[in-house]
Scaffold this motif. Structure first.
Motif, short mmCIF file in Angstrom:
data_model
loop_
_atom_site.label_atom_id
_atom_site.label_comp_id
_atom_site.label_asym_id
_atom_site.label_seq_id
_atom_site.Cartn_x
_atom_site.Cartn_y
_atom_site.Cartn_z
N GLY A 120 0.76 -1.24 0.00
CA GLY A 120 0.00 0.00 0.00
C GLY A 120 0.79 1.29 0.00
N GLN A 121 2.11 1.21 0.13
CA GLN A 121 2.93 2.41 0.14
C GLN A 121 4.20 2.19 -0.68
N PRO A 122 4.81 3.28 -1.18
CA PRO A 122 6.12 3.12 -1.81
C PRO A 122 7.12 2.51 -0.84
N MET A 123 8.01 1.68 -1.35
CA MET A 123 9.01 1.05 -0.49
C MET A 123 9.73 2.08 0.37
N LEU A 124 10.06 3.21 -0.24
CA LEU A 124 10.80 4.24 0.48
C LEU A 124 10.02 4.73 1.69
N ALA A 125 8.71 4.81 1.58
CA ALA A 125 7.88 5.29 2.70
C ALA A 125 8.00 4.37 3.91
N HIS A 126 8.05 3.07 3.69
CA HIS A 126 8.18 2.12 4.80
C HIS A 126 9.52 2.33 5.53
N ALA A 127 10.60 2.50 4.77
CA ALA A 127 11.92 2.69 5.37
C ALA A 127 11.95 3.99 6.17
N LEU A 128 11.39 5.05 5.62
CA LEU A 128 11.40 6.34 6.31
C LEU A 128 10.55 6.31 7.57
N ALA A 129 9.44 5.58 7.54
CA ALA A 129 8.59 5.48 8.73
C ALA A 129 9.33 4.78 9.87
N ALA A 130 10.11 3.75 9.55
CA ALA A 130 10.87 3.06 10.59
C ALA A 130 11.91 3.98 11.21
N LEU A 131 12.62 4.75 10.40
CA LEU A 131 13.62 5.67 10.92
C LEU A 131 12.97 6.78 11.74
N LEU B 279 17.66 12.57 6.23
CA LEU B 279 17.84 13.25 4.95
C LEU B 279 17.71 12.25 3.82
N VAL B 280 16.79 12.46 2.91
CA VAL B 280 16.65 11.64 1.71
C VAL B 280 17.45 12.30 0.60
N VAL B 281 18.32 11.54 -0.03
CA VAL B 281 19.15 12.05 -1.13
C VAL B 281 18.59 11.53 -2.44
N LEU B 282 18.13 12.45 -3.29
CA LEU B 282 17.53 12.11 -4.57
C LEU B 282 18.43 12.52 -5.72
N SER B 283 18.15 11.97 -6.87
CA SER B 283 18.78 12.44 -8.09
C SER B 283 18.30 13.85 -8.40
N PRO B 284 19.16 14.71 -8.97
CA PRO B 284 18.71 16.04 -9.37
C PRO B 284 17.54 15.99 -10.37
N ASP C 187 19.64 1.81 3.24
CA ASP C 187 19.18 1.55 1.88
C ASP C 187 17.69 1.82 1.75
N ALA C 188 17.30 2.58 0.73
CA ALA C 188 15.88 2.82 0.48
C ALA C 188 15.14 1.52 0.20
N ALA C 189 15.86 0.52 -0.33
CA ALA C 189 15.22 -0.75 -0.70
C ALA C 189 15.07 -1.72 0.46
N ARG C 190 15.52 -1.35 1.65
CA ARG C 190 15.30 -2.20 2.83
C ARG C 190 14.05 -1.69 3.55
N CYS C 191 12.91 -2.02 2.95
CA CYS C 191 11.64 -1.48 3.42
C CYS C 191 11.07 -2.22 4.62
N LEU C 192 11.73 -3.29 5.06
CA LEU C 192 11.25 -4.08 6.19
C LEU C 192 11.93 -3.69 7.50
N LEU C 193 12.68 -2.62 7.48
CA LEU C 193 13.39 -2.18 8.67
C LEU C 193 12.44 -1.99 9.85
#
Length: 234
Positions: free
Chosen positions: A37-48, A58-63, A113-119
């Motif tokens: 139900g959420q982007p993978m990144l959202a799960h990781a950020l919620a845990a942090l 701080l989320v680091v994105l591509s320009p 890692d943004a892709a570790r959404c199970l943190l």
């Protein structure tokens, strides 16, 4: 007494999310793929965000990233479009941004890692507890349970590797800002994680045992597995 010794070091987190996830087969940057139900990144950020000792993430994105605000409209942390072509470049851009926002040499930085959404927040707390007074820092990791094989280009086994002292590196990886900055600057794009760059300086990061569930979503079948695990948690 200078400013860096007059107060307790703070903990910051950096989530490099500038990659395109080519191995995932998702057809888009995998951090934006919806899982449970959420982007993978959202799960990781919620845990942090659920770890009180992390003062800011701080989320680091591509320009060139034009997806983040639409995908995560409620994000209240820090954001910087300073990502580069490699993980090391993105993390270094994030470290420079933290400095611009007031972080100091002896502050701790947890790179995840943004892709570790199970943190899980408790895994992060365990890492901070283990490393807070460590001279080097450390990382979440899992002892290898499977038999390890070395293969050749033809897909044939050439050797079996002793697994007794082998660990699978995970994230977050926690080091002082100045140390990880120096390490990544020295090793450059060859650094596949922060710990390997710190090791190159002749230091030995602490291994903090985590869960095998802290997997990195990499291959197409990993998305379904991550979704099942997240839904099981509720």
């Amino acid at each position: 007494m200078n400013a860096s010794t007059a107060r307790s070091p703070r903990c910051y987190a950096i989530v490099p999310a500038a990659g395109v996830g080519e191995r995932s087969g998702a057809g888009q940057p995998k951090q934006y793929v919806t899982v449970a139900g959420q982007p993978m990144l959202a799960h990781a950020l919620a845990a942090l965000a659920a770890v009180p000792r992390i003062v800011q993430t701080l989320v680091v994105l591509s320009p060139a990233d034009e997806r983040f605000e639409a995908a995560l409209p409620g994000y209240a942390g820090w954001l910087a479009r300073v990502g580069g072509a490699s993980r090391a470049e993105s993390v270094l851009g994030g470290l420079a941004e933290l400095r611009r926002r007031g972080a100091l040499d002896d502050d701790w930085v947890l790179v995840h890692d943004a892709a570790r959404c199970l943190l899980q927040p408790e895994w992060v707390e365990a890492l901070i507890d283990a490393c807070d007074h460590d001279a080097v820092g450390g990382l979440l990791a899992q002892p290898v349970a499977d038999t390890l094989k070395v293969g050749d280009a033809a897909g044939r086994v050439t050797a079996t590797v002793d697994r007794r002292d082998k660990w699978v590196a995970q994230t977050p990886q926690m080091f002082r800002l100045a140390l990880v900055e120096r390490a990544l600057t020295a090793m450059g794009a060859a650094a596949t994680d922060e710990a390997s760059a710190v090791e190159r300086l002749g230091l030995s990061p602490r291994l903090v045992k985590a869960s095998v569930a802290n997997l990195k979503v990499t291959w197409p079948e990993d998305f379904a597995l991550a979704e099942r695990l997240l839904l099981t948690r509720g």
